[in-house]
Scaffold this active site. Structure first.
Site, PDB file in Angstrom:
ATOM      1  N   GLY A  61       0.684  -1.220   0.104  1.00 57.09           N
ATOM      2  CA  GLY A  61      -0.102  -0.159  -0.138  1.00 57.09           C
ATOM      3  C   GLY A  61       0.805   1.192  -0.029  1.00 57.09           C
ATOM      4  O   GLY A  61       2.048   1.029   0.254  1.00 57.09           O
ATOM      5  N   ASP A 111       7.106   4.605 -10.562  1.00 53.43           N
ATOM      6  CA  ASP A 111       7.917   4.340  -9.472  1.00 53.43           C
ATOM      7  C   ASP A 111       9.535   4.186  -9.816  1.00 53.43           C
ATOM      8  O   ASP A 111      10.132   3.224  -9.997  1.00 53.43           O
ATOM      9  CB  ASP A 111       7.298   3.163  -8.691  1.00 53.43           C
ATOM     10  CG  ASP A 111       7.094   3.541  -7.199  1.00 53.43           C
ATOM     11  OD1 ASP A 111       6.550   4.743  -7.196  1.00 53.43           O
ATOM     12  OD2 ASP A 111       7.272   2.834  -6.154  1.00 53.43           O
ATOM     13  N   LYS A 153       4.219  12.337  -3.180  1.00 53.65           N
ATOM     14  CA  LYS A 153       5.243  11.090  -2.881  1.00 53.65           C
ATOM     15  C   LYS A 153       6.143  11.686  -1.602  1.00 53.65           C
ATOM     16  O   LYS A 153       6.850  12.626  -1.953  1.00 53.65           O
ATOM     17  CB  LYS A 153       5.865  10.940  -3.961  1.00 53.65           C
ATOM     18  CG  LYS A 153       6.672   9.371  -3.637  1.00 53.65           C
ATOM     19  CD  LYS A 153       7.037   8.599  -4.894  1.00 53.65           C
ATOM     20  CE  LYS A 153       8.095   7.351  -4.456  1.00 53.65           C
ATOM     21  NZ  LYS A 153       8.612   6.951  -5.733  1.00 53.65           N
ATOM     22  N   ASP A 159       4.142  -4.549  -7.346  1.00 55.38           N
ATOM     23  CA  ASP A 159       3.592  -3.236  -6.909  1.00 55.38           C
ATOM     24  C   ASP A 159       4.052  -2.044  -7.545  1.00 55.38           C
ATOM     25  O   ASP A 159       3.647  -1.272  -7.446  1.00 55.38           O
ATOM     26  CB  ASP A 159       3.866  -3.225  -5.093  1.00 55.38           C
ATOM     27  CG  ASP A 159       5.302  -3.352  -5.073  1.00 55.38           C
ATOM     28  OD1 ASP A 159       5.880  -4.360  -5.344  1.00 55.38           O
ATOM     29  OD2 ASP A 159       5.937  -2.050  -4.462  1.00 55.38           O
ATOM     30  N   ASN A 160       5.108  -2.069  -8.527  1.00 58.83           N
ATOM     31  CA  ASN A 160       5.607  -1.196  -9.184  1.00 58.83           C
ATOM     32  C   ASN A 160       4.967  -1.315 -10.645  1.00 58.83           C
ATOM     33  O   ASN A 160       5.582  -0.675 -11.633  1.00 58.83           O
ATOM     34  CB  ASN A 160       7.046  -0.951  -9.169  1.00 58.83           C
ATOM     35  CG  ASN A 160       7.452  -0.541  -7.775  1.00 58.83           C
ATOM     36  OD1 ASN A 160       6.587   0.055  -6.941  1.00 58.83           O
ATOM     37  ND2 ASN A 160       8.784  -0.816  -7.395  1.00 58.83           N
ATOM     38  N   GLY A 177       2.617   3.614   1.295  1.00 57.95           N
ATOM     39  CA  GLY A 177       3.184   3.864   2.658  1.00 57.95           C
ATOM     40  C   GLY A 177       3.696   5.319   3.008  1.00 57.95           C
ATOM     41  O   GLY A 177       4.283   5.714   4.028  1.00 57.95           O
ATOM     42  N   ARG A 207      -2.043  -0.480  -9.766  1.00 56.96           N
ATOM     43  CA  ARG A 207      -1.163  -1.556 -10.412  1.00 56.96           C
ATOM     44  C   ARG A 207      -1.252  -2.827 -10.105  1.00 56.96           C
ATOM     45  O   ARG A 207      -2.354  -3.197  -9.492  1.00 56.96           O
ATOM     46  CB  ARG A 207       0.237  -1.133  -9.405  1.00 56.96           C
ATOM     47  CG  ARG A 207      -0.277  -0.773  -8.105  1.00 56.96           C
ATOM     48  CD  ARG A 207       0.719  -0.257  -7.035  1.00 56.96           C
ATOM     49  NE  ARG A 207       0.498   1.038  -6.595  1.00 56.96           N
ATOM     50  CZ  ARG A 207       1.456   1.863  -6.527  1.00 56.96           C
ATOM     51  NH1 ARG A 207       2.535   1.427  -6.331  1.00 56.96           N
ATOM     52  NH2 ARG A 207       1.195   3.150  -6.118  1.00 56.96           N
ATOM     53  N   GLY A 253       7.479   7.203   6.104  1.00 54.94           N
ATOM     54  CA  GLY A 253       6.474   8.003   5.227  1.00 54.94           C
ATOM     55  C   GLY A 253       7.332   9.154   4.368  1.00 54.94           C
ATOM     56  O   GLY A 253       6.600   9.894   3.904  1.00 54.94           O
ATOM     57  N   ARG A 267       3.572  13.585  -8.177  1.00 54.73           N
ATOM     58  CA  ARG A 267       3.386  12.771  -9.173  1.00 54.73           C
ATOM     59  C   ARG A 267       2.082  12.865 -10.215  1.00 54.73           C
ATOM     60  O   ARG A 267       0.821  12.822  -9.152  1.00 54.73           O
ATOM     61  CB  ARG A 267       3.400  11.321  -8.779  1.00 54.73           C
ATOM     62  CG  ARG A 267       3.812  10.232  -9.828  1.00 54.73           C
ATOM     63  CD  ARG A 267       4.572   9.315  -9.579  1.00 54.73           C
ATOM     64  NE  ARG A 267       3.908   8.220  -8.393  1.00 54.73           N
ATOM     65  CZ  ARG A 267       4.666   7.069  -7.923  1.00 54.73           C
ATOM     66  NH1 ARG A 267       5.696   6.811  -8.098  1.00 54.73           N
ATOM     67  NH2 ARG A 267       3.723   6.531  -7.076  1.00 54.73           N
TER      68      ARG A 267
HETATM   69  P1  AMP Z   1       9.121   1.136  -3.420  1.00 52.42           P
HETATM   70  O1  AMP Z   1      10.288   0.102  -3.338  1.00 52.42           O
HETATM   71  O2  AMP Z   1       9.214   2.534  -3.440  1.00 52.42           O
HETATM   72  O3  AMP Z   1       8.118   0.835  -4.591  1.00 52.42           O
HETATM   73  O4  AMP Z   1       8.351   0.914  -2.063  1.00 52.42           O
HETATM   74  C1  AMP Z   1       7.770  -0.212  -1.662  1.00 52.42           C
HETATM   75  C2  AMP Z   1       6.902  -0.141  -0.499  1.00 52.42           C
HETATM   76  O5  AMP Z   1       7.487   0.277   0.569  1.00 52.42           O
HETATM   77  C3  AMP Z   1       5.419   0.444  -0.755  1.00 52.42           C
HETATM   78  O6  AMP Z   1       4.378   0.154  -0.222  1.00 52.42           O
HETATM   79  C4  AMP Z   1       5.945   1.816  -0.258  1.00 52.42           C
HETATM   80  O7  AMP Z   1       5.083   2.801   0.055  1.00 52.42           O
HETATM   81  C5  AMP Z   1       6.802   1.136   1.148  1.00 52.42           C
HETATM   82  N1  AMP Z   1       7.726   2.521   1.471  1.00 52.42           N
HETATM   83  C6  AMP Z   1       9.127   2.836   0.886  1.00 52.42           C
HETATM   84  N2  AMP Z   1       9.500   3.708   1.274  1.00 52.42           N
HETATM   85  C7  AMP Z   1       9.045   4.196   2.583  1.00 52.42           C
HETATM   86  C8  AMP Z   1       9.033   4.980   3.538  1.00 52.42           C
HETATM   87  N3  AMP Z   1       9.995   5.820   3.638  1.00 52.42           N
HETATM   88  N4  AMP Z   1       8.205   5.157   4.535  1.00 52.42           N
HETATM   89  C9  AMP Z   1       6.786   4.222   4.409  1.00 52.42           C
HETATM   90  N5  AMP Z   1       6.782   3.292   3.405  1.00 52.42           N
HETATM   91  C10 AMP Z   1       7.578   3.318   2.335  1.00 52.42           C
HETATM   92 MG    MG Z   2       6.561   1.400  -5.320  1.00 49.71          MG
END
Ligand code: AMP
Ligand code: MG
Length: 489
Positions: free
Chosen positions: A90, A262, A113, A252-253, A92, A183, A126, A176
């Site tokens: 989800g 992403d 983002k 998820d990407n 995050g 996705r 976050g 964005r």
């Molecule tokens: P990503 O690798 O950026 O596609 O992220 C994979 C998952 O990790 C997604 O659910 C993102 O929302 C979550 N995520 C990545 N970085 C953070 C962060 N700094 N804080 C919270 N969630 C994160």
């Molecule tokens: Mg992602």
């Protein structure tokens, strides 16, 4: 063109049941400042570019103030990360403000983002750092400039609040834009929970919004999967042709619309190397450059599986079987164009493959070699020395040049036309890691964002000669050869 207060929000996703998302507000960040603003993206949402000059502009795009009409939420999804299913991901750290309908009737999701924690943050803070926000911002617009489907980027807003990664960095939010942020993982989450209803509901929503031509036909679900397969195959072919590596092709990407989605540890390959791994954390090379087409299929299989409650398994499998030839057809067409050929055929692989092999052996820059190939002269006594001298194995080049010359003889039109054609598909400028890095260091150390803006302007027109920017076409200098990019962002 509208003022910030009058953007035309119409939030269809927010109207779906809360099975699909959680409503929440962004978490404020202190003393926001505008890093960069992209007027082209502003035009997509009907935003008057002059609004970026408002002193309170940054407050809206870091999430401290809410745009009137927005209904912020974080979307739920799951996904396969490096081959393993993770049941709860989800947004995050991304918060969807809503959808803006422009005067052409297009809808654009607006997402912040790095706007703070959500129910899906797990152990994350976050936040996003300035470094990764600049990379996402520049690369989305560079991809768009190259003609590759992608999410877009409206602006970056920074804050001096500290964010802890390998070192202390500063926070930023990139805004964005995308027609949709749905996705593959948005469907997977319900498949693994054993819930058919939300899968059908989400498919109906996506079809109505993004594939309206499928209407309410009885075979709309298989046709929807077929379209996602085709779009993904096309996207993979475009990535391969551009020498682009995504780096984190988790499901998820993977955009349901076949957009590049992403931007993390992505990289444009410089020296041609099929096994190129841009993501320093990807030890096994699962997402290496030459793996991307088959990972595209692997990911589509995950999507197809998640859709089996609404598509018979045999039918889903039959649709997946179309992927390989869809990819190959697109790839051959793109690579033939890079060679200056107007009528593409699989037999032209016999020209392409030895060229790539010679490039690998001579460690040539992928982008620059194709650009230089536009200068190839096909007169029989022409040695093409400038090109030839780049290769270690000169006799091999001569043999290849003879075959290329023979093939070009079957092409219509004069040589100058071929060069013009090739220049439209072989970019002069790409977002090399060192270029991004230079802009990032200036931004971080001196709060000077001019290099971000310069790159943004340059990469909007990657196929044009821009003589004053000639040095930006150079491969990485020695200091930058070993820049390592990881998932940390
Ligand atoms: P990503 O690798 O950026 O596609 O992220 C994979 C998952 O990790 C997604 O659910 C993102 O929302 C979550 N995520 C990545 N970085 C953070 C962060 N700094 N804080 C919270 N969630 C994160
Ligand atoms: Mg992602």
């Amino acid at each position: 063109m509208h003022k910030l207060e009058r953007l035309n929000f119409d939030n269809t996703l927010a109207r779906l049941p809360d099975t699909f998302h959680s409503r929440l507000r962004p978490t404020p960040l202190a003393d926001p400042y505008l890093v960069s603003f992209n007027p082209d993206a502003a035009a997509l949402i009907g935003l008057d570019a002059a609004e970026a000059l408002r002193p309170d502009f940054a407050e809206y795009f870091i999430g401290n103030r809410l745009l009137p009409g927005s209904e912020p939420l974080a979307m739920l999804y799951a996904g396969h990360q490096f081959g393993h299913y993770v049941p709860q991901l989800g947004d995050g750290r991304a918060i969807l403000l809503g959808e803006i309908k422009n005067s052409a009737g297009e809808r654009w999701d607006v997402q912040l983002k790095g706007a703070g924690q959500t129910p899906y943050s797990r152990s994350g803070d976050g936040r996003a750092v300035l470094r990764s926000s600049i990379r996402e911002y520049l690369c989305s617009e560079a991809m768009h400039g190259l003609g590759i489907p992608t999410t877009r980027a409206l602006c970056i807003v920074g804050s001096d609040e500290e964010v802890y990664r390998e070192t202390v960095e500063s926070a930023a939010v990139v805004t964005r834009l995308a027609p949709s942020h749905v996705r593959f993982g948005s469907f997977e989450v319900f498949f693994y929970r054993g819930q058919r209803e939300p899968i059908a509901m989400l498919a109906d929503y996506v079809i109505a919004r993004h594939f309206p031509h499928l209407g309410d036909a009885p075979d709309k679900y298989p046709r929807f999967l077929h379209e996602v397969v085709t779009r993904t195959a096309h996207l993979m072919a475009l990535w391969q042709a551009a020498g682009f590596s995504h780096g984190v092709m988790n499901t998820d990407n993977m955009s349901i619309l076949g957009l590049t989605f992403d931007y993390g540890p992505f990289g444009f390959m410089e020296t041609y190397d099929p096994g190129y791994i841009c993501n320093h954390s990807d030890h096994g090379g699962r997402y290496a450059y030459d793996q991307q087409p088959q990972i595209g299929l692997w990911n589509l299989s995950c999507l197809a599986q998640a859709l089996t409650p609404i598509i018979p398994v045999e039918e889903a499998n039959a649709i997946l079987e179309g992927y390989s030839s869809a990819f190959a057809d697109h790839y051959v067409a793109l690579m033939s164009r890079k060679l200056g050929l107007t009528h593409a055929g699989r037999k032209d692989f016999s020209l392409l493959e030895p060229l790539l092999e010679m490039m690998r052996a001579s460690q040539l820059d992928y982008t620059n070699l194709f650009r230089a190939l536009g200068h190839f002269k096909s007169a029989p006594d022409e040695k093409n020395s400038v090109l030839r001298d780049q290769f270690i194995d000169r006799p091999a080049f001569d043999a290849w040049a003879a075959a290329y010359r023979a093939r070009l003889a079957t092409e219509p039109g004069p040589e100058a036309e071929r060069k013009a054609r090739m220049d439209k598909v072989n970019p002069k400028y790409i977002l090399r890691n060192y270029l991004a890095q230079t802009a990032i260091v200036k931004a971080e150390k001196e709060r000077d964002f001019s290099e971000v803006d310069r790159l943004l302007a340059l990469l909007k027109h990657p196929y044009d000669e821009q003589p004053e920017m000639e040095s930006y076409a150079a491969p990485a200098p020695e200091w930058a050869r070993h820049i390592e990019v990881s998932c940390s962002s």
